[in-house]
Design an enzyme around this catalytic site. Structure first.
Site, mmCIF file in Angstrom:
data_model
loop_
_atom_site.group_PDB
_atom_site.id
_atom_site.type_symbol
_atom_site.label_atom_id
_atom_site.label_comp_id
_atom_site.label_asym_id
_atom_site.label_seq_id
_atom_site.Cartn_x
_atom_site.Cartn_y
_atom_site.Cartn_z
ATOM 1 N N CYS A 50 61.464 14.206 12.433
ATOM 2 C CA CYS A 50 62.855 13.778 12.323
ATOM 3 C C CYS A 50 63.088 12.410 12.952
ATOM 4 C CB CYS A 50 63.785 14.811 12.960
ATOM 5 S SG CYS A 50 63.442 15.153 14.694
ATOM 6 N N SER A 105 58.977 9.785 22.521
ATOM 7 C CA SER A 105 59.955 10.666 21.881
ATOM 8 C C SER A 105 61.375 10.308 22.290
ATOM 9 C CB SER A 105 59.676 12.126 22.259
ATOM 10 O OG SER A 105 58.424 12.545 21.790
ATOM 11 N N GLN A 116 53.348 18.737 16.170
ATOM 12 C CA GLN A 116 53.570 18.011 14.915
ATOM 13 C C GLN A 116 52.406 17.077 14.597
ATOM 14 O OE1 GLN A 116 57.347 16.450 16.210
ATOM 15 N NE2 GLN A 116 58.519 17.902 14.987
ATOM 16 N N SER A 190 65.641 25.667 14.841
ATOM 17 C CA SER A 190 66.715 26.662 14.895
ATOM 18 C C SER A 190 66.419 27.730 15.933
ATOM 19 C CB SER A 190 66.893 27.304 13.517
ATOM 20 O OG SER A 190 67.403 26.372 12.601
#
Length: 421
Positions: A50, A105, A116, A190
């Protein structure tokens, strides 16, 4: 051949640009193959999260990675150029180590980035894009990241984009007690968001996902309820806060849908925290009365406070990364010495065998035991003779002394010198 890294991240490009370059997990293998097939590219990996899209390659000189970006993502070079950063060799290694260690980050110290990077590595390896150069580099990046976690307190508290999103929700409302929360998407983000929301006393929790079984799993774990994904337009108005993080390539919440939802809330505001890239909520939703939309770039201010608290540990982590970059570079330089050392050994052995053949008639009367003694003696002499020059080669390679290395190569490994011309 050189190691290079080209990319954009949350520091160089707004979300409007990053979402145009985002690669969903289902397309990552195809994108990696496409990059590998670019002229001059020998190895490749793509990291798409993202907050960043980065191309890591081992390629020949004059390879045009910008052309790949422009063509694969159908975006002009003029649009993307102001946001790009590019590193090669040592600086590319340093950047990759910092990324894997969560020093680059948005939320410094968040643990998700290492996973990731590993996922991107796995995909690249499966399609044959990681070979003799990127394999040891990436393995070293993983080791450095673990070392940073082990030797600093940079990950001492649980932080992530999801936890920062919950912090933002708290700043908006003061307290989450009694608030109705809707999580849209049932991935890792989530799940992390649900964990933080429950810890902060959130009231009713709904979970919606295209795959109902995944929503059911999170809902059951946190005593929530499942909301059918196809029923969002009709039921999402029940939520005070919507935290959305799907992998959709199109907006899940449109302006028209937002107007309908707010009309059902009868004047009560509705907050959308959109941590998806591409965005799940149309940016124009902010123009709908009663709707307040925060995307991932809006988390920067909250993340900045997090960085201030972790700055001391981040400095310690940076020192570890700097040392590990030096060690990696020294290892590469030592490896550069191996072909020369091997050539020296081959040349000396050929000379030893030639001299023994020349003296064969004079040694014919020796017993087998005596012949073995001569064999051992000549091997020992050759090894002692080569010890100094080989140590000099290793030292010259370690110090990056190309002139001395070349002189030793010409003097003691003429075969390799001839091959290199």
């Amino acid at each position: 051949m050189k190691i290079a890294l080209l990319g954009v991240n949350h520091n160089t490009a707004p979300i409007e640009v990053r979402e145009r370059l985002a690669i969903p997990s289902g397309r990552l293998a195809d994108a990696t193959r496409s990059l590998l097939h670019q002229p001059g590219v020998r190895e490749s990996m793509i990291l798409s999260t993202c907050n960043r899209v980065e191309l890591v390659t081992c390629h020949e000189d004059n390879t045009d990675l910008r052309r790949f970006l422009a063509e694969y993502f159908a975006i002009s070079k003029q649009e993307i150029e102001p946001h790009l950063y590019e590193y090669s060799e040592r600086e590319a290694v340093r950047h990759l180590f910092r990324v894997a260690s969560s020093l680059d980050s948005m939320v410094v110290g968040e643990p998700q980035i290492l996973g990731q990077v590993k996922e991107s590595y796995t995909v690249a390896r499966e399609v044959g894009a990681v070979q003799s150069t990127l394999e040891p580099l990436l393995q070293r990046a993983f080791t450095v990241a673990r070392k940073v976690r082990r030797e600093t307190q940079i990950g001492s508290t649980s932080v992530s984009i999801a936890s920062i999103a919950v912090d933002l929700a708290q700043k908006i409302f003061g307290s989450l007690r009694g608030k109705t929360i809707l999580l849209v998407g049932a991935g890792k983000m989530s799940e992390l968001a649900a964990r933080h929301l429950i810890a902060q006393g959130a009231g009713t929790l709904y979970v919606a996902n295209r795959t109902r079984s995944r929503a059911q799993r999170i809902a059951e774990e946190f005593q929530g309820s499942v909301m059918d994904f196809d029923a969002l337009a009709a039921q999402a108005h029940l939520a005070d806060i919507v935290v959305t993080s799907t992998g959709s390539q199109e907006a899940v919440f449109t302006v028209k849908m937002g107007r309908d939802l707010l009309s059902r809330r009868k004047g009560r505001p509705m907050f959308f925290i959109d941590i998806a890239v591409p965005r799940d909520v149309e940016p124009a939703m902010n123009q709908v009365d009663g709707a307040f939309v925060y995307d991932i770039d809006d988390l920067q201010q909250v993340a900045a406070a997090n960085l201030a608290e972790r700055s001391k540990e981040a400095q310690a982590a940076e020192r570890i990364v700097a040392r590990e970059v030096d060690r990696y570079e020294q290892r590469l330089q030592t490896l550069d010495a191996v072909p020369t050392i091997r050539a020296m050994q081959v040349t000396a052995e050929a000379m030893r065998e030639a001299e023994l053949r020349r003296a064969q008639s004079r040694l014919a009367g020796l017993t087998e035991e005596q012949q073995q003694a001569v064999e051992a003696l000549t091997r020992g002499l050759v090894n002692k003779f080569l010890h100094g020059p080989m140590a000099g080669v290793r030292e010259a390679a370690r110090d990056g002394d190309a002139e001395t290395l070349d002189a030793l190569r010409r003097a003691f490994a003429p075969q390799q010198e001839g091959e290199s011309k």
